[in-house]
Design a protein around this motif. Structure first.
Motif, PDB file in Angstrom:
ATOM      1  N   THR A  97       0.810  -1.223   0.000  1.00 33.40           N
ATOM      2  CA  THR A  97       0.000   0.000   0.000  1.00 33.40           C
ATOM      3  C   THR A  97       0.843   1.271   0.000  1.00 33.40           C
ATOM      4  N   ASN A  98       2.155   1.130   0.034  1.00 34.80           N
ATOM      5  CA  ASN A  98       3.055   2.278   0.087  1.00 34.80           C
ATOM      6  C   ASN A  98       3.083   2.992  -1.263  1.00 34.80           C
ATOM      7  N   PRO A  99       2.688   4.272  -1.332  1.00 30.83           N
ATOM      8  CA  PRO A  99       2.664   4.968  -2.621  1.00 30.83           C
ATOM      9  C   PRO A  99       4.050   5.273  -3.172  1.00 30.83           C
ATOM     10  N   ASN A 100       5.091   5.053  -2.370  1.00 40.79           N
ATOM     11  CA  ASN A 100       6.459   5.293  -2.830  1.00 40.79           C
ATOM     12  C   ASN A 100       7.045   4.123  -3.616  1.00 40.79           C
ATOM     13  N   ILE A 101       6.295   3.015  -3.704  1.00 41.75           N
ATOM     14  CA  ILE A 101       6.814   1.800  -4.333  1.00 41.75           C
ATOM     15  C   ILE A 101       6.458   1.781  -5.814  1.00 41.75           C
ATOM     16  N   TRP A 102       7.463   1.454  -6.635  1.00 44.76           N
ATOM     17  CA  TRP A 102       7.286   1.356  -8.080  1.00 44.76           C
ATOM     18  C   TRP A 102       7.639  -0.047  -8.546  1.00 44.76           C
ATOM     19  N   PHE A 103       7.058  -0.445  -9.657  1.00 47.25           N
ATOM     20  CA  PHE A 103       7.247  -1.794 -10.185  1.00 47.25           C
ATOM     21  C   PHE A 103       7.748  -1.718 -11.626  1.00 47.25           C
ATOM     22  N   PRO A 104       9.052  -1.629 -11.809  1.00 46.73           N
ATOM     23  CA  PRO A 104       9.600  -1.532 -13.167  1.00 46.73           C
ATOM     24  C   PRO A 104       9.591  -2.896 -13.861  1.00 46.73           C
ATOM     25  N   ASN A 105       9.712  -2.878 -15.159  1.00 45.24           N
ATOM     26  CA  ASN A 105       9.962  -4.101 -15.918  1.00 45.24           C
ATOM     27  C   ASN A 105      11.459  -4.383 -15.889  1.00 45.24           C
ATOM     28  N   ILE A 106      11.818  -5.609 -15.543  1.00 42.63           N
ATOM     29  CA  ILE A 106      13.219  -6.020 -15.506  1.00 42.63           C
ATOM     30  C   ILE A 106      13.439  -6.950 -16.701  1.00 42.63           C
ATOM     31  N   ILE A 107      14.184  -6.483 -17.684  1.00 43.71           N
ATOM     32  CA  ILE A 107      14.307  -7.190 -18.962  1.00 43.71           C
ATOM     33  C   ILE A 107      15.781  -7.444 -19.257  1.00 43.71           C
ATOM     34  N   ALA A 108      16.126  -8.699 -19.486  1.00 44.13           N
ATOM     35  CA  ALA A 108      17.512  -9.070 -19.761  1.00 44.13           C
ATOM     36  C   ALA A 108      18.001  -8.423 -21.060  1.00 44.13           C
ATOM     37  N   PRO A 109      19.272  -8.055 -21.111  1.00 45.89           N
ATOM     38  CA  PRO A 109      19.804  -7.447 -22.333  1.00 45.89           C
ATOM     39  C   PRO A 109      19.742  -8.347 -23.560  1.00 45.89           C
ATOM     40  N   THR A 110      19.659  -9.664 -23.351  1.00 48.71           N
ATOM     41  CA  THR A 110      19.665 -10.595 -24.480  1.00 48.71           C
ATOM     42  C   THR A 110      18.265 -10.917 -25.011  1.00 48.71           C
ATOM     43  N   VAL A 111      17.234 -10.279 -24.479  1.00 44.77           N
ATOM     44  CA  VAL A 111      15.874 -10.512 -24.981  1.00 44.77           C
ATOM     45  C   VAL A 111      15.750  -9.947 -26.399  1.00 44.77           C
ATOM     46  N   TYR A 112      15.070 -10.699 -27.269  1.00 46.39           N
ATOM     47  CA  TYR A 112      14.929 -10.315 -28.681  1.00 46.39           C
ATOM     48  C   TYR A 112      13.511  -9.796 -28.945  1.00 46.39           C
ATOM     49  N   PHE A 113      13.433  -8.620 -29.550  1.00 48.46           N
ATOM     50  CA  PHE A 113      12.161  -8.045 -29.975  1.00 48.46           C
ATOM     51  C   PHE A 113      12.201  -7.889 -31.495  1.00 48.46           C
ATOM     52  N   ALA A 114      11.338  -8.616 -32.190  1.00 43.20           N
ATOM     53  CA  ALA A 114      11.331  -8.521 -33.650  1.00 43.20           C
ATOM     54  C   ALA A 114      10.897  -7.138 -34.107  1.00 43.20           C
ATOM     55  N   ASP A 115       9.958  -6.539 -33.383  1.00 41.83           N
ATOM     56  CA  ASP A 115       9.436  -5.231 -33.778  1.00 41.83           C
ATOM     57  C   ASP A 115       9.124  -4.430 -32.513  1.00 41.83           C
ATOM     58  N   PRO A 116      10.110  -3.751 -31.945  1.00 42.30           N
ATOM     59  CA  PRO A 116       9.879  -2.980 -30.713  1.00 42.30           C
ATOM     60  C   PRO A 116       8.748  -1.961 -30.841  1.00 42.30           C
ATOM     61  N   GLU A 117       8.505  -1.477 -32.050  1.00 48.28           N
ATOM     62  CA  GLU A 117       7.475  -0.449 -32.245  1.00 48.28           C
ATOM     63  C   GLU A 117       6.086  -0.972 -31.933  1.00 48.28           C
ATOM     64  N   THR A 118       5.833  -2.270 -32.161  1.00 44.64           N
ATOM     65  CA  THR A 118       4.501  -2.827 -31.913  1.00 44.64           C
ATOM     66  C   THR A 118       4.449  -3.667 -30.647  1.00 44.64           C
ATOM     67  N   PHE A 119       5.521  -3.646 -29.863  1.00 42.73           N
ATOM     68  CA  PHE A 119       5.542  -4.383 -28.598  1.00 42.73           C
ATOM     69  C   PHE A 119       4.955  -3.502 -27.505  1.00 42.73           C
ATOM     70  N   ARG A 120       4.004  -4.051 -26.733  1.00 40.39           N
ATOM     71  CA  ARG A 120       3.362  -3.320 -25.653  1.00 40.39           C
ATOM     72  C   ARG A 120       3.529  -4.101 -24.355  1.00 40.39           C
ATOM     73  N   ILE A 121       3.842  -3.385 -23.265  1.00 40.51           N
ATOM     74  CA  ILE A 121       4.085  -4.064 -21.996  1.00 40.51           C
ATOM     75  C   ILE A 121       3.626  -3.170 -20.851  1.00 40.51           C
ATOM     76  N   GLY A 122       3.121  -3.814 -19.794  1.00 40.37           N
ATOM     77  CA  GLY A 122       2.660  -3.097 -18.620  1.00 40.37           C
ATOM     78  C   GLY A 122       3.780  -2.842 -17.629  1.00 40.37           C
ATOM     79  N   LYS A 123       3.591  -3.250 -16.385  1.00 39.62           N
ATOM     80  CA  LYS A 123       4.573  -2.985 -15.337  1.00 39.62           C
ATOM     81  C   LYS A 123       4.859  -4.262 -14.553  1.00 39.62           C
ATOM     82  N   GLY A 124       5.990  -4.269 -13.863  1.00 38.71           N
ATOM     83  CA  GLY A 124       6.316  -5.340 -12.932  1.00 38.71           C
ATOM     84  C   GLY A 124       6.653  -6.673 -13.552  1.00 38.71           C
ATOM     85  N   ASN A 125       6.936  -6.712 -14.851  1.00 39.07           N
ATOM     86  CA  ASN A 125       7.278  -7.971 -15.514  1.00 39.07           C
ATOM     87  C   ASN A 125       8.771  -8.270 -15.368  1.00 39.07           C
TER      88      ASN A 125
END
Length: 214
Positions: free
Chosen positions: A86-114
């Motif tokens: 319940t702490n409003p100071n807490i954030w949930f970033p996406n943690i993504i490995a540098p080796t992850v492959y995105f075929a088309d970053p422009e059409t990739f959509r992602i929320g939070k905390g992944n």
């Protein structure tokens, strides 16, 4: 660098600590300050990565902005933890490995905390919700839509135009064939192949995957 803590002081938590280090090798981003865990005594040293700072009560009392990565594989437990933070100071970033492959970053959509571990692959027009775990070398086909609070164990394969709801657990090396709609709270066993729409809340195993009576 941004301060971050890991919620979950077990093996998965240590893996994500390693992932943060790999991200920092490419671009210094995260300062890991420690771990939160309701089942481990405060002050316990977690390998060489840091100490347990407390549990949910300490996190909710934390003063100042802090990012949190939740490293628990059980979707139901993750949902419960998120509800209790319940702490409003807490954030949930996406943690993504540098080796992850995105075929088309422009059409990739992602929320939070992944959390997306090494060598995962995303084709074009893929949409991901919140608080999902992709645990390494998972493959997502074109036009896949993934909800929230799902766990994908390593080497899972998802064909194109698959829709996945919330709270599901997919075992190591499992497969979902094209255009299948997966609802909520199903479990797919390791190396199983899902060829038709499953029923919510059930366990499926085998090739082809069949509903198991428990």
């Amino acid at each position: 660098m941004k301060q971050i803590a890991i919620y979950g002081a077990g093996g998965f938590g240590r893996e994500v600590a390693c992932l943060l280090n790999k991200i920092n090798e490419v671009e210094p981003t995260w300062e890991l300050i420690g771990f939160f865990d309701d089942g481990v005594e405060k002050g316990t040293q977690v390998s060489h990565f840091g100490k347990v700072l407390g549990g949910i009560n300490e996190l909710n009392a934390w003063g100042g902005e802090l990012s949190i990565a939740i490293t628990i594989g059980n979707p139901k437990i993750v949902q419960k933890i998120i509800t209790n933070i319940t702490n409003p100071n807490i954030w949930f970033p996406n943690i993504i490995a540098p080796t992850v492959y995105f075929a088309d970053p422009e059409t990739f959509r992602i929320g939070k905390g992944n959390i997306i571990q090494k060598h995962c692959s995303f084709s074009c027009d893929v949409t991901i919700g919140d608080f999902n775990v992709m645990d390494g070398a998972d493959v997502f086909g074109h036009d896949d839509v993934v909800g929230s609070f799902n766990t994908f164990m390593p080497a899972m394969r998802i064909s194109g135009e698959v829709t996945i709801g919330d709270g599901n657990f997919f075992g190591v090396g499992s497969i979902i064939l094209q255009q299948i709609k997966v609802g909520n709270n199903i479990r797919l066993g390791a190396a199983s192949v899902l060829m038709r729409k499953p029923k919510d809340g059930c366990l499926y195993m085998g090739n082809p995957a069949k509903k198991m009576e428990l």
